[in-house]
Design a protein around this motif. Structure first.
Motif, PDB file in Angstrom:
ATOM      1  N   GLY A 307     -12.332  56.648 -86.153  1.00  0.00           N
ATOM      2  CA  GLY A 307     -11.985  55.241 -86.150  1.00  0.00           C
ATOM      3  C   GLY A 307     -13.159  54.334 -86.412  1.00  0.00           C
ATOM      4  O   GLY A 307     -14.237  54.765 -86.856  1.00  0.00           O
ATOM      5  N   LEU A 309     -14.851  50.195 -85.028  1.00  0.00           N
ATOM      6  CA  LEU A 309     -14.831  49.130 -84.022  1.00  0.00           C
ATOM      7  C   LEU A 309     -15.304  47.840 -84.669  1.00  0.00           C
ATOM      8  O   LEU A 309     -16.402  47.779 -85.229  1.00  0.00           O
ATOM      9  CB  LEU A 309     -15.733  49.501 -82.843  1.00  0.00           C
ATOM     10  N   ILE A 313     -12.179  45.360 -81.328  1.00  0.00           N
ATOM     11  CA  ILE A 313     -10.931  46.099 -81.527  1.00  0.00           C
ATOM     12  C   ILE A 313     -11.261  47.471 -82.115  1.00  0.00           C
ATOM     13  O   ILE A 313     -11.848  47.585 -83.181  1.00  0.00           O
ATOM     14  CB  ILE A 313      -9.966  45.341 -82.451  1.00  0.00           C
ATOM     15  N   PHE A 314     -10.889  48.506 -81.378  1.00  0.00           N
ATOM     16  CA  PHE A 314     -11.129  49.884 -81.789  1.00  0.00           C
ATOM     17  C   PHE A 314      -9.871  50.416 -82.461  1.00  0.00           C
ATOM     18  O   PHE A 314      -8.828  50.556 -81.833  1.00  0.00           O
ATOM     19  CB  PHE A 314     -11.493  50.727 -80.569  1.00  0.00           C
ATOM     20  N   ARG A 315      -9.969  50.694 -83.761  1.00  0.00           N
ATOM     21  CA  ARG A 315      -8.855  51.278 -84.523  1.00  0.00           C
ATOM     22  C   ARG A 315      -9.137  52.763 -84.729  1.00  0.00           C
ATOM     23  O   ARG A 315     -10.270  53.138 -85.049  1.00  0.00           O
ATOM     24  CB  ARG A 315      -8.687  50.565 -85.862  1.00  0.00           C
ATOM     25  N   THR A 317      -7.440  57.035 -85.513  1.00  0.00           N
ATOM     26  CA  THR A 317      -6.404  58.012 -85.858  1.00  0.00           C
ATOM     27  C   THR A 317      -6.747  59.316 -85.143  1.00  0.00           C
ATOM     28  O   THR A 317      -7.915  59.642 -84.931  1.00  0.00           O
ATOM     29  CB  THR A 317      -6.331  58.262 -87.372  1.00  0.00           C
ATOM     30  N   GLU A 331      -1.999  57.233 -84.174  1.00  0.00           N
ATOM     31  CA  GLU A 331      -2.840  56.193 -84.740  1.00  0.00           C
ATOM     32  C   GLU A 331      -2.566  54.898 -83.981  1.00  0.00           C
ATOM     33  O   GLU A 331      -1.468  54.698 -83.455  1.00  0.00           O
ATOM     34  CB  GLU A 331      -2.580  56.002 -86.239  1.00  0.00           C
ATOM     35  N   LEU A 333      -4.649  51.140 -82.026  1.00  0.00           N
ATOM     36  CA  LEU A 333      -5.812  50.309 -81.766  1.00  0.00           C
ATOM     37  C   LEU A 333      -5.917  50.016 -80.281  1.00  0.00           C
ATOM     38  O   LEU A 333      -4.930  50.084 -79.540  1.00  0.00           O
ATOM     39  CB  LEU A 333      -5.760  49.008 -82.568  1.00  0.00           C
ATOM     40  N   TYR A 334      -7.143  49.696 -79.857  1.00  0.00           N
ATOM     41  CA  TYR A 334      -7.397  49.295 -78.484  1.00  0.00           C
ATOM     42  C   TYR A 334      -8.248  48.033 -78.521  1.00  0.00           C
ATOM     43  O   TYR A 334      -9.321  48.010 -79.121  1.00  0.00           O
ATOM     44  CB  TYR A 334      -8.112  50.389 -77.699  1.00  0.00           C
ATOM     45  N   ASP A 335      -7.747  46.946 -77.903  1.00  0.00           N
ATOM     46  CA  ASP A 335      -8.459  45.680 -77.820  1.00  0.00           C
ATOM     47  C   ASP A 335      -9.287  45.681 -76.544  1.00  0.00           C
ATOM     48  O   ASP A 335      -8.737  45.639 -75.436  1.00  0.00           O
ATOM     49  CB  ASP A 335      -7.465  44.516 -77.828  1.00  0.00           C
ATOM     50  N   SER A 341      -3.469  48.083 -75.762  1.00  0.00           N
ATOM     51  CA  SER A 341      -3.379  49.094 -76.815  1.00  0.00           C
ATOM     52  C   SER A 341      -2.045  48.996 -77.534  1.00  0.00           C
ATOM     53  O   SER A 341      -1.048  48.550 -76.963  1.00  0.00           O
ATOM     54  CB  SER A 341      -3.527  50.511 -76.231  1.00  0.00           C
TER      55      SER A 341
END
Length: 558
Positions: A307, A309, A313-315, A317, A331, A333-335, A341
């Motif tokens: 992913g 950052l 925001i961490f995107r 897979t 897949e 994302l985590y804010d 998430s």
């Protein structure tokens, strides 16, 4: 010629002495001494942006010869005092220290030919950091151009200038040069015992050139060992770190739920975290390898995340996870700032019973290999979960639903008759092949509640539709079961050698309601039945599905 005086600057007393030799001759030389106590009120009068915590006793020895000015500065810092310039401070406040600087001044430049920052213990001077540097005149003031530092053992990272904003309260050792104009730190050094964004860094080895900073680090995250390698842009003028590539290995990550108060950190970690900054980080490519992830009874192993950052925001897979004897991909994302998430999961050939057990605490409720999709939205870290799920099981069956017992009163007999739901919806439970059917379902997950459940089971002569809600905490279910079966084949559907036709006549209470439930019955999968051969029934179930404490109402629909 000699002279001395006593005066005040910035509210602090200043002592000066002056000595002139060979006035007008080729070897004319001026020497003198200035002694003062620096406080926060007076420090800025000497050097702009300089401030003092507590007090610093200073002594300045100077000499002027051949148009050059030679100055030696000596600052004595007692315990509790410190010297601050911009974002940097000296540290080691629990000890008596000295800062010695030897300089040579030309009209627009001030060379630091040598300096050392040392600790005074038992009458001895122990150098912690030493080096050289340069200050140049800009807008009428001398401002730092560069400074080098070489450590003798370990020193506080605060002395590295603006880099100390990111990992304050740690220690470092190495051979460094800091360029104030470029905000650039170069050299080889190591950092230990610091805390950054929840990671306790036991040791980090760093190699920084003019473009890239490479870091190898290890330590703990939530008491689990980690190793990390990264390449970052060597530029720290703002509160942002730009990382090109990062690899992180974490042995175990436990997703904690609930609003329990966090444990108090140890004194060592508390001291390190006290001044740690929450810098923004951008990561172009991030690979995370985890041996294990746990949340309650859910456990994944051998996880690889790819992913990036950006803007907190961490995107990511997840190309492959072994779970419940099948394969899981994801897949999402985590804010980081919102602690929320949004994740989509896809599963192939997973064991239905394992999933129902570890996620919903419903062991032995469903058998068979399933494909599934789950779209989850998580708020407040991992405490508040909302999700939509769908699944499909080929040649599966519902063993618990078939073996749950219930009591039916019958006017023909004084004692209630005990039956199992398998008497209604399945055949001989010992014959697993005969029990199998295609099962499809969907539901909405809201924290501890499973809502809008819709499960269909389709066999040749019998099909079912199950609807309702289920609470994960209380294990209480409120379900409606709708069924269709073939009248002409009813004798072929038996339980313990008892024909379903006999069970229908004995147990079901008929109601004339086919027109009322027409739309609902159309949702039940079709069976093989000719005209007039199809019959229907409904079952209402309320209670704890795990301990058989349920109430059942059965109706045949005409």
């Amino acid at each position: 010629m000699s002279a001395s005086s006593l005066g005040f600057l910035g509210g602090e007393q200043v002592y000066t002495s002056f000595n002139l030799t060979d006035m007008g001759g080729e070897n004319q030389e001026v020497k003198g001494v200035v002694k003062a106590r620096l406080s926060d009120k007076s420090a800025g009068k000497y050097v702009p942006n300089l401030s003092v915590l507590g007090f610093a006793d200073t002594s300045v020895d100077y000499a002027v010869k051949n148009k050059k000015i030679y100055v030696n500065y000596l600052l004595k810092l007692d315990k509790g005092s410190d010297l601050l310039y911009g974002n940097a401070f000296l540290g080691l406040r629990d000890k008596d220290r000295r800062l010695f600087v030897n300089t040579v001044k030309e009209p627009d430049k001030l060379y630091i030919t040598h300096y050392d920052y040392s600790v005074k213990e038992d009458g001895l001077i122990n150098n912690i950091i030493l080096g050289d540097g340069l200050l140049v005149k800009k807008d009428g003031h001398l401002t730092p151009d560069f400074i080098t530092c070489k450590t003798n053992g370990y020193a506080p990272v605060s002395v590295t200038g603006s880099f100390g904003k990111y990992i304050e309260k740690g220690l470092f050792s190495g051979d460094l040069k800091f360029d104030f104009n470029k905000n650039l730190l170069t050299g080889i050094f190591s950092v230990k015992d610091t805390l950054f964004k929840g990671f306790f860094v036991k040791e980090a080895k760093i190699n920084a050139d003019e473009k890239v900073m490479k870091i190898d680090a290890n330590g703990e995250y939530q008491k689990s060992p980690f190793d990390c390698r990264l390449e970052a842009l060597n530029y720290f003028s703002t509160d942002r770190i730009n990382v090109y590539n990062m690899y992180l290995f974490l042995d175990e990550f436990i997703i904690k739920t609930g609003n329990s108060k966090p444990k108090k950190p140890s004194k060592k970690l508390k001291d390190i975290a006290l001044q740690a900054k929450n810098a923004d980080i951008d990561i172009d490519n991030w690979t995370i390898k985890l041996n294990k992830i746990k949340r309650n009874r859910i456990e994944f192993s051998d996880i690889l995340l790819n992913g990036s950052l950006k803007d907190d925001i961490f995107r990511f897979t997840v190309p492959h996870i072994n779970f419940a004897n099948g394969i899981l991909t994801a897949e999402g994302l985590y804010d980081i700032k919102k602690r929320s998430s949004d994740i989509s999961f896809s599963a192939k050939n997973i064991d239905s019973n394992t999933v129902a057990d570890v996620i919903f605490e419903l062991p032995n409720q469903i058998e068979g290999l399933a494909d599934a999709k789950l779209h989850a939205r998580l708020e407040n870290g991992f405490d508040d979960i909302k999700a939509n799920a769908s699944f499909s099981v080929k040649q599966g069956y519902l063993p618990q639903l078939g073996s749950t017992s219930f009591m039916i009163k019958n006017s023909r007999k004084k004692q209630p008759i005990k039956f199992k739901l398998s008497d209604i919806i399945n055949v001989d439970i010992k014959n697993m092949k005969a029990l199998s059917s295609d099962i499809d379902g969907e539901f909405y997950f809201d924290d501890e509640s499973i809502k809008d459940v819709k499960i269909t089971s389709s066999q040749k002569y019998l099909s079912l539709l199950i609807e309702g809600d289920y609470n994960l905490s209380s294990k209480y279910g409120n379900l409606d079961l709708w069924g269709k079966y073939n009248n002409n084949q009813i004798t072929k559907i038996k339980i313990l050698f008892v024909p379903l036709s006999w069970i229908v006549k004995l147990v079901f209470r008929p109601e004339t309601s086919k027109s009322i439930y027409k739309d609902k019955l159309e949702e039940v999968p079709n069976i093989e039945a000719g005209e007039g051969e199809e019959s229907a029934f409904r079952v209402k179930i309320n209670g704890n599905l795990n301990n058989n404490d349920i109430k059942v109402e059965l109706k045949s629909i005409r």
